[in-house]
Design an enzyme around this catalytic site. Sequence first.
Site, short mmCIF file in Angstrom:
data_model
loop_
_atom_site.label_atom_id
_atom_site.label_comp_id
_atom_site.label_asym_id
_atom_site.label_seq_id
_atom_site.Cartn_x
_atom_site.Cartn_y
_atom_site.Cartn_z
N SER A 60 1.67 1.65 2.77
CA SER A 60 0.21 1.77 2.74
C SER A 60 -0.22 2.53 3.97
O SER A 60 0.47 2.51 5.01
CB SER A 60 -0.43 0.38 2.73
OG SER A 60 -1.80 0.43 3.10
N TYR B 48 -1.17 -8.19 6.01
CA TYR B 48 -0.81 -7.14 5.06
C TYR B 48 -0.47 -5.85 5.80
O TYR B 48 0.57 -5.21 5.54
CB TYR B 48 -1.95 -6.90 4.08
CG TYR B 48 -1.75 -5.72 3.17
CD1 TYR B 48 -0.93 -5.83 2.05
CD2 TYR B 48 -2.35 -4.49 3.43
CE1 TYR B 48 -0.72 -4.75 1.20
CE2 TYR B 48 -2.15 -3.40 2.59
CZ TYR B 48 -1.34 -3.53 1.48
OH TYR B 48 -1.14 -2.45 0.65
N LYS C 160 3.15 -3.69 6.05
CA LYS C 160 3.31 -2.30 5.64
C LYS C 160 3.81 -1.43 6.79
O LYS C 160 4.50 -0.42 6.56
CB LYS C 160 2.01 -1.76 5.07
CG LYS C 160 1.60 -2.43 3.75
CD LYS C 160 2.71 -2.35 2.71
CE LYS C 160 2.30 -2.93 1.37
NZ LYS C 160 3.36 -2.82 0.34
#
Length: 284
Positions: free
Chosen positions: A150, A163, A167
């Site tokens: 991401s 999160y 990533k």
Amino acid sequence: MARIISLFKHNIMSYALVTGAAKGIGRAIAAELAAKKYSLLLADIDGPGVREVAGTLSKQYGIDAQYLQTDLSQPGAADQLKLWTGGYHQLLNVVVNNAGYGLNGRFEELSLSSQLNIIDLNIKTQVAVSHAFIPILRSFPQSYLLNVGSTTAFQSVPYLNVYAATKAFVLSFTRSLRHELRQSPISVSCLIPGSTDTDFVNRAGMGAGTLRIASRFNMTPESVGKTAVQGLFAGKAEIIPGFTNRLNAFLPKFFPKAFVEKIAAGIYRPRPEEPLLKPVTGHV
């Protein structure tokens, strides 16, 4: 063996494994591979969803598509996946590690179990699947491993912190793995999408204000999937779909980290007047 001989007779020469394939980017990547006449092994926690994708793509492109409903965040999931795909290993030369999710909110207010589950899926499962299938991919003259990251990997993201951190791990891990395997037949790539019109935002529990901001920059899953497969087969190290996302990956390094974090916090900060949607965990 009889199954493999039958597949060769039907001119079905290659298989691709795609995790998190029931919707969004995973589904779009699966569709792009099917359009290139890859048969598919699809896995997702959403059983009805992944079954529908397998049926649709099989009918549309005339390929074989098998599916497995499984929670890839659970211990032993990679071993289960390897066992399930066992009859196809002589044909399986593409592996796509797409399953993952995030939660939007204040770290102290989100449950610890949910945040640890993000780490289990986004990091542990991706590492385990890579480790399980690299020996299989080595057996081909040319094979491909795609890990999905991401654009949050390039900066700290308050209110999406776990999160984003996972990533960042994915990007670092994938680039390191690519170097280790540079003299092998395996081409290792990292897909780095930005805001995409998928169910991720609902699963992450993002508020209406954040959704409005994200919608200004959204790409479609289909455009991301197309760029992903093109970049994968071109052997790119990092595949960043869209000019805006490439800009977002490039610019943060030229600004103070505190400034970049402030901008990100302004986007993802939960707003009292716009309560978070109910978080729903799952694979995207």
